[in-house]
Structures are given as C-alpha cells and as structure tokens.
Design an enzyme around this catalytic site. Sequence first.
Site, PDB file in Angstrom:
ATOM      1  N   HIS A 181      60.243 -47.901   9.035  1.00  0.00           N
ATOM      2  CA  HIS A 181      60.137 -48.189   7.599  1.00  0.00           C
ATOM      3  C   HIS A 181      61.346 -47.695   6.814  1.00  0.00           C
ATOM      4  O   HIS A 181      61.547 -48.080   5.673  1.00  0.00           O
ATOM      5  CB  HIS A 181      58.862 -47.555   7.035  1.00  0.00           C
ATOM      6  CG  HIS A 181      57.628 -48.229   7.517  1.00  0.00           C
ATOM      7  ND1 HIS A 181      56.903 -49.107   6.746  1.00  0.00           N
ATOM      8  CD2 HIS A 181      56.990 -48.182   8.718  1.00  0.00           C
ATOM      9  CE1 HIS A 181      55.874 -49.560   7.443  1.00  0.00           C
ATOM     10  NE2 HIS A 181      55.899 -49.020   8.641  1.00  0.00           N
ATOM     11  N   ASP A 214      67.377 -46.250   0.699  1.00  0.00           N
ATOM     12  CA  ASP A 214      65.959 -46.542   0.857  1.00  0.00           C
ATOM     13  C   ASP A 214      65.819 -47.664   1.873  1.00  0.00           C
ATOM     14  O   ASP A 214      66.608 -48.614   1.845  1.00  0.00           O
ATOM     15  CB  ASP A 214      65.366 -46.987  -0.487  1.00  0.00           C
ATOM     16  CG  ASP A 214      63.956 -46.474  -0.677  1.00  0.00           C
ATOM     17  OD1 ASP A 214      63.212 -46.411   0.323  1.00  0.00           O
ATOM     18  OD2 ASP A 214      63.591 -46.137  -1.819  1.00  0.00           O
TER      19      ASP A 214
HETATM   20  C1  G6P Z   1      57.898 -42.949   3.416  1.00  0.00           C
HETATM   21  C2  G6P Z   1      57.714 -43.033   4.916  1.00  0.00           C
HETATM   22  C3  G6P Z   1      56.255 -43.087   5.276  1.00  0.00           C
HETATM   23  C4  G6P Z   1      55.512 -41.941   4.618  1.00  0.00           C
HETATM   24  C5  G6P Z   1      55.725 -41.973   3.105  1.00  0.00           C
HETATM   25  C6  G6P Z   1      55.042 -40.817   2.371  1.00  0.00           C
HETATM   26  O1  G6P Z   1      57.574 -44.154   2.816  1.00  0.00           O
HETATM   27  O2  G6P Z   1      58.417 -44.149   5.429  1.00  0.00           O
HETATM   28  O3  G6P Z   1      56.080 -43.020   6.677  1.00  0.00           O
HETATM   29  O4  G6P Z   1      54.143 -41.979   4.917  1.00  0.00           O
HETATM   30  O5  G6P Z   1      57.109 -41.905   2.861  1.00  0.00           O
HETATM   31  O6  G6P Z   1      55.477 -39.574   2.854  1.00  0.00           O
HETATM   32  P1  G6P Z   1      54.465 -38.526   3.509  1.00  0.00           P
HETATM   33  O7  G6P Z   1      55.343 -37.467   4.102  1.00  0.00           O
HETATM   34  O8  G6P Z   1      53.641 -38.025   2.374  1.00  0.00           O
HETATM   35  O9  G6P Z   1      53.646 -39.254   4.527  1.00  0.00           O
END
Ligand code: G6P
Length: 454
Positions: free
Chosen positions: A154, A363
């Site tokens: 992602h 990003d």
């Molecule tokens: C990004 C990453 C995700 C993640 C999200 C939120 O979008 O690509 O994999 O879940 O951030 O971050 P966190 O550490 O709270 O999961």
Amino acid sequence: MSRLVVVSNRVAIPGDTRPGGLAVGLLAALKERGGLWFGWSGKATRDASGTLHEQVEGDIRYVTMDLDKHDVDGYYNGFANRTLWPLLHFRLDLVDYDRGTRETYHRVNELFASKLAPLLREDDIVWIHDYHLIPLAAMLRERGIGCRIGFFLHVPMPSADLLQAMPDHLRLFSSLYACDLVGFQTQRDADRFQTYLRLFGGGRVLGDGQLEAPDGRRFRAAAFPIGIDTERIAQQAKAAVGKTAVKDLRGSLRDRQLAIGVDRLDYSKGLPERFLGFERYLERHPDQHGSLTYLQIAPVSRGDVTEYRQLRSQLEQIAGHINGGHAGPDWTPLRYVNQNFTHATLTGFYRSAAVGLVTPLRDGMNLVAKEYVASQDPDNPGVLVLSLLAGAADELKQALLVNPHDLDGVADAIATAATMPLKRRQERWNAMMEHLRRHDINHWRQSFLQELEA
Ligand code: G6P
C-alpha cells in the site's frame, strides 16, 4: 470461485465504527466469495503471543492473533514503523536499524505463518497486505502451502539505491519471490521493484511485468492503483451535511471559506511544510486575509514511536506561532484538531471545504485526495491542492499539483484554489470524478484478484 483469505496487520472486525475504504472494499470481496480475514488483534497482551480469537459473521470468518508487548514493540513499533515505514517513504534520515527488532519482525511473521497455515485449504486464494507482512508468503511456502498467493504494497516502493541502504535488505525483499503476483500503487513503484530485482536480487525481467527469481520461479509485478467506494462516498457526503457536527462547522465559519486537511499525524504527510505553506499564503496574499479558515484534522497515530511524538510537539509549536502572528480577536486562521471523526462526518467536512489540502512528502496513493473529490457538491465543487509526490497525482491530473517542499508554490495554489471560477472548478472536478467512478475500489480488487487467479 475459490475462498478468499485476506491477511493484514489490522483487521476491520464487525462492529468497527470507522471501517476505512480498504476495509469496505475487502469486505465486499469476502462477502462475495466467502472467506477468512486473518491479522493482529491490535492488542499488546501480557501473555505469550499467538492466542487466536475467532468471530464468524455470515460467510466471513475473522481470526485475530494476540501479540505480547515485546513482540508489538519489535515487530510493529520497531521494525515495521521505525525501519520499514521511513525507508519506504524515502526517509533514510529517520530509519532506525536494529537487529533485535528485525529478528522480532521475522519471528512474528513466522508466528503468523504457523497459525495461518493450518487454516488454509488447497484451493484458497491468499491476499497479503502491506509492509508488515513482506516475508509471510515465503514462510507459508516453507510450510507447504501451494495455493495462489498475492501481495499488495500500500505504500511506495523506493529505488534500489535506497533499499540497498538497509542491512539484510535482500533477505526481506527476496521473500516476495514466493508470491504469484506482487501489486503496487503506481507503475513507477512496480518499475522500481523490477529494477531492484535485476540489480540486487539476481532475478530477470522478462517483460510485461513477468519476473523470474534466481531459482527460475516466475511471478508478476504490476500496478493496481487503489480506488475508493466512489458512489457510496458521494451519497454519504450529500447526506452528511445534515449532521450536527457538519452544521456546527459550517455555522462557525461565518461565511468564510474553508480549507481542509485530514491526515494521520505522520511525518510522511508533510504537515509542518503544509502549515508553513499556509502561513506563506497569509503573507503573500494579504488581499485574501480573513476570507479563508484552514482546518487540519490530524488524529494521533503510532504514539509509541519517538518520531511521531516529536512531530506532534513540532506541529503544536508551529500552529501556535501561526495563530499568534495572524489571528484577530474574531478569527483564527488555523484550526488544528487531533480529534478523530467518523468517516461519514469527514465526508460532510470535505463537502463543506472550498479547498482540499493533500500535500504529503511521499504517499503510496492517498485516499483522502480521492475522498475529498468524491464528496464535492457537483453544483459547487471545491478544488483539490495535491502533492506531486503522492501516488494519487498520477491519476488526479486536474488537481492543482504542487511540490510540497515549495512553500511559495503551495501558498499560491491555495490562493488560486480559493478564487477559481465555478466553470473551471466544474471542468476539473468532472474529469476527476469520472476517473474515480471508473476506477473505484471494486475495480481495484477485481482486477487484482482476476490477475492472481489467471
Ligand atoms: C497506512 C498503512 C496501513 C496502516 C495505516 C494506519 O495506510 O499503509 O497498513 O494500517 O497506515 O496505520 P496503523 O499503524 O495505525 O495501522
């Protein structure tokens, strides 16, 4: 149709009041085929890691795994978020190399593999998500799992030169050879992975995304830009203007225009630069003084990681400085809010904003940019100011594209956005909206899964 098994660090279990766009898209696929969603429970427990929790809703089975505090620190706070996250966002200056957290990351991935493998059936199709779980596919193969495995990153894939700076990089990235399909957000990300494989991974690029690992195993690497649930968000935003929080926000503006930013409090999002770009706007465009209020919503994220705590104090300082210098008795130019809101409320906020500010320093995609566009009122759409360094800029070409490091450029883009005539706003918005309708979240997961099954 084969059963779908989704594996991700976070699992949107039923009852989650704010499932993000990704969760909505994956849930649709899981409902369609029936499936299993496997991941971390999100808790740091005192007991040994590996306890599983199970919940069944209709045809979907959710299995989550607890991790103890030491494992969460090494795997999530440590290697995933202090080594990989900065590395993958081109921030070598912030990367922390630590053998201890690296080994914990690999061990936790082994734990995922050992708990997941017994739950898999031969004809399943497994879809692994994001940088937390890069070695998982290879570890499943070691356990004799022969079914189709896809991986989607992602976040950005940086160049081979940056990846090379991480000790033991090949052990990590070569584990992706175990997949049948590796998906990236943009073609440039996919290209950089191919170059890495060729330069450091001993692999061959066979053309058209076909790659060959040193042992002769073939797989594909390609771009699948993630979309949003465009129609649902458009409807949600229209309905959300009736919500109290949205009405209160609108009322509080007292006829001033609104500029909005919504980001996790993360250094990749370029918030200090954005704040300073806004200050520059106030300085360079005195004619617009007092006519626009900037609301930045930045829910605290990964608060156990030092760099995130430092960023938080830095932003508090800059926000205080800007308001101290520019506010009047009845106007605060910058409203800085750490509170989180429901997804529906946010779409109502987006629809209320004449300017959407999305200026990350890096990003993978940035879904806020897409959601801001989808939330607009067709009769009076706002203008998106978007960083060239977000994956979304490859698709949303009618946004006002800026370099987030160029404060004057950001300042002038805000001024241009705030004064753009209706006809030009509509032309730009229509073009972007058409793209978002055609390339929505269903298109994303269908094209990935079709290719994985082909
Ligand atoms: C990004 C990453 C995700 C993640 C999200 C939120 O979008 O690509 O994999 O879940 O951030 O971050 P966190 O550490 O709270 O999961």
